[in-house]
Write an enzyme that holds these catalytic residues in place. Structure first.
Site, PDB file in Angstrom:
ATOM      1  N   LYS A   1      -8.324  -5.400   1.163  1.00  0.00           N
ATOM      2  CA  LYS A   1      -7.865  -6.925   1.247  1.00  0.00           C
ATOM      3  C   LYS A   1      -9.205  -7.961   1.525  1.00  0.00           C
ATOM      4  O   LYS A   1      -9.838  -7.487   2.390  1.00  0.00           O
ATOM      5  CB  LYS A   1      -6.779  -6.982   2.026  1.00  0.00           C
TER       6      LYS A   1
ATOM      7  N   ARG B   1      -2.761   7.574   2.989  1.00  0.00           N
ATOM      8  CA  ARG B   1      -1.668   6.884   4.150  1.00  0.00           C
ATOM      9  C   ARG B   1      -1.831   7.262   5.356  1.00  0.00           C
ATOM     10  O   ARG B   1      -1.671   6.244   6.420  1.00  0.00           O
ATOM     11  CB  ARG B   1      -0.248   7.272   3.479  1.00  0.00           C
TER      12      ARG B   1
ATOM     13  N   THR C   1       1.547  -0.189   9.669  1.00  0.00           N
ATOM     14  CA  THR C   1       1.229  -1.395   8.824  1.00  0.00           C
ATOM     15  C   THR C   1       0.926  -2.382   9.744  1.00  0.00           C
ATOM     16  O   THR C   1      -0.040  -3.460   9.217  1.00  0.00           O
ATOM     17  CB  THR C   1       2.519  -1.604   8.190  1.00  0.00           C
TER      18      THR C   1
ATOM     19  N   ARG D   1      -6.750   1.007  10.066  1.00  0.00           N
ATOM     20  CA  ARG D   1      -6.046  -0.202  10.648  1.00  0.00           C
ATOM     21  C   ARG D   1      -6.281  -0.306  12.240  1.00  0.00           C
ATOM     22  O   ARG D   1      -6.259  -1.363  12.727  1.00  0.00           O
ATOM     23  CB  ARG D   1      -4.661  -0.501  10.172  1.00  0.00           C
TER      24      ARG D   1
ATOM     25  N   ASN E   1      -4.276  -6.788   7.560  1.00  0.00           N
ATOM     26  CA  ASN E   1      -4.288  -5.272   7.925  1.00  0.00           C
ATOM     27  C   ASN E   1      -5.223  -4.627   6.811  1.00  0.00           C
ATOM     28  O   ASN E   1      -4.988  -3.382   6.768  1.00  0.00           O
ATOM     29  CB  ASN E   1      -2.969  -4.580   8.026  1.00  0.00           C
TER      30      ASN E   1
ATOM     31  N   HIS F   1      -4.672  -1.575   1.498  1.00  0.00           N
ATOM     32  CA  HIS F   1      -3.529  -1.262   0.786  1.00  0.00           C
ATOM     33  C   HIS F   1      -3.653   0.145   0.276  1.00  0.00           C
ATOM     34  O   HIS F   1      -4.687   0.438  -0.240  1.00  0.00           O
ATOM     35  CB  HIS F   1      -2.666  -2.149  -0.153  1.00  0.00           C
TER      36      HIS F   1
HETATM   37  P1  GDP Z   1       2.064  -1.152   3.858  1.00  0.00           P
HETATM   38  O1  GDP Z   1       2.558  -0.135   2.796  1.00  0.00           O
HETATM   39  O2  GDP Z   1       1.846  -0.453   4.887  1.00  0.00           O
HETATM   40  O3  GDP Z   1       1.070  -2.156   3.727  1.00  0.00           O
HETATM   41  O4  GDP Z   1       3.359  -2.058   4.207  1.00  0.00           O
HETATM   42  P2  GDP Z   1       4.621  -2.646   3.270  1.00  0.00           P
HETATM   43  O5  GDP Z   1       4.505  -2.229   2.035  1.00  0.00           O
HETATM   44  O6  GDP Z   1       6.007  -2.608   4.107  1.00  0.00           O
HETATM   45  O7  GDP Z   1       4.266  -4.398   3.360  1.00  0.00           O
HETATM   46  C1  GDP Z   1       3.351  -4.774   2.424  1.00  0.00           C
HETATM   47  C2  GDP Z   1       2.521  -5.817   3.321  1.00  0.00           C
HETATM   48  O8  GDP Z   1       3.352  -6.821   3.820  1.00  0.00           O
HETATM   49  C3  GDP Z   1       1.892  -5.204   4.367  1.00  0.00           C
HETATM   50  O9  GDP Z   1       0.752  -4.813   4.243  1.00  0.00           O
HETATM   51  C4  GDP Z   1       1.637  -6.550   5.359  1.00  0.00           C
HETATM   52  O10 GDP Z   1       0.534  -7.108   4.860  1.00  0.00           O
HETATM   53  C5  GDP Z   1       2.929  -7.156   5.202  1.00  0.00           C
HETATM   54  N1  GDP Z   1       3.955  -6.990   6.210  1.00  0.00           N
HETATM   55  C6  GDP Z   1       4.842  -5.827   6.166  1.00  0.00           C
HETATM   56  N2  GDP Z   1       5.535  -5.787   7.165  1.00  0.00           N
HETATM   57  C7  GDP Z   1       5.447  -6.886   7.716  1.00  0.00           C
HETATM   58  C8  GDP Z   1       6.050  -7.568   8.836  1.00  0.00           C
HETATM   59  O11 GDP Z   1       6.798  -6.993   9.361  1.00  0.00           O
HETATM   60  N3  GDP Z   1       5.764  -8.900   9.294  1.00  0.00           N
HETATM   61  C9  GDP Z   1       4.692  -9.450   8.796  1.00  0.00           C
HETATM   62  N4  GDP Z   1       4.488 -10.618   8.941  1.00  0.00           N
HETATM   63  N5  GDP Z   1       4.090  -8.997   7.626  1.00  0.00           N
HETATM   64  C10 GDP Z   1       4.406  -7.697   6.955  1.00  0.00           C
HETATM   65 MG    MG Z   2       3.637  -0.701   0.852  1.00  0.00          MG
END
Ligand code: GDP
Ligand code: MG
Length: 182
Positions: free
Chosen positions: A9, A122, A128, A139, A159, A162
């Site tokens: 990112k 992962r 996350t 991360r 973070n 992805h």
């Molecule tokens: P990932 O698969 O671990 O990247 O997480 P997700 O697919 O659930 O979410 C996608 C992206 O959305 C994350 O990498 C974060 O940048 C953002 N995000 C996810 N959960 C949260 C949250 O609870 N709060 C905020 N502000 N951003 C979030």
């Molecule tokens: Mg995701």
């Protein structure tokens, strides 16, 4: 053998971490099969990449509220930083900020291949929310951001990386970033 789609990112690129993160993936024996730089990616790619369902929006909103509560913050502070306090409303704000974040600079798309590639990557990226990601994870080692800290500046959680979370999303994401595109 399987393939995972990784995105480095804009914060990872700005901080000069491309080499180090890819090195960590290669050190495990996983192989880099393709790399493409998007400088920056367009909205279409990000919208297709994060095709968020109502369930995703609700869960992100719920997680955000929990993150505020665990940081000792109140619903008034949620309101100050998101303008709303309901899960779906917060989820929509998070989604918009996520799009701004991913289009704010260079993104590096990478196809990573190897035994159990999806599960392995992962595990390597960690939780996350960087503040909650274990030391030793990507991360966890390079970030400390959390929802409350990010929201105070009205931006997305940053973070760094992805990675695909299932064979179905890996296939779809590889096609989006390396195949038919937008
Ligand atoms: P990932 O698969 O671990 O990247 O997480 P997700 O697919 O659930 O979410 C996608 C992206 O959305 C994350 O990498 C974060 O940048 C953002 N995000 C996810 N959960 C949260 C949250 O609870 N709060 C905020 N502000 N951003 C979030
Ligand atoms: Mg995701």
């Amino acid at each position: 053998m399987s393939q995972s789609l990784v995105l480095l990112k804009p914060d990872a690129v700005r901080r000069g971490l491309i080499g180090r993160i890819l090195q960590r993936l290669e050190d495990t024996g996983l192989r880099i099969r393709n790399i493409k730089m998007y400088d920056p990616p367009d909205y279409c790619h990000i919208l297709k990449h994060y095709e968020s369902t109502d369930e995703w929006l609700f869960n992100v909103g719920k997680k955000t509220i929990e993150d505020f509560v665990s940081a000792g913050l109140t619903l008034e502070e949620v309101k100050r930083d998101y303008g709303v306090t309901d899960e779906m409303g917060i989820g929509r704000v998070v989604k918009n900020r996520l799009i701004e974040y991913l289009t704010s600079g260079t993104v590096v798309a990478v196809i990573v291949e190897g035994n159990m590639a999806i599960e392995k990557v992962r595990l390597m990226i960690g939780h996350t929310i960087p503040a909650m990601a274990a030391p030793g994870s990507i991360r966890g080692d390079y970030g400390t951001d959390n929802a409350a800290f990010a929201a105070a500046s009205k931006r997305s959680i940053e973070n760094l990386i992805h990675a695909s979370d299932s064979p179905e999303t890996a296939e779809k994401e590889i096609d989006l970033w390396f195949g038919s595109g937008c």
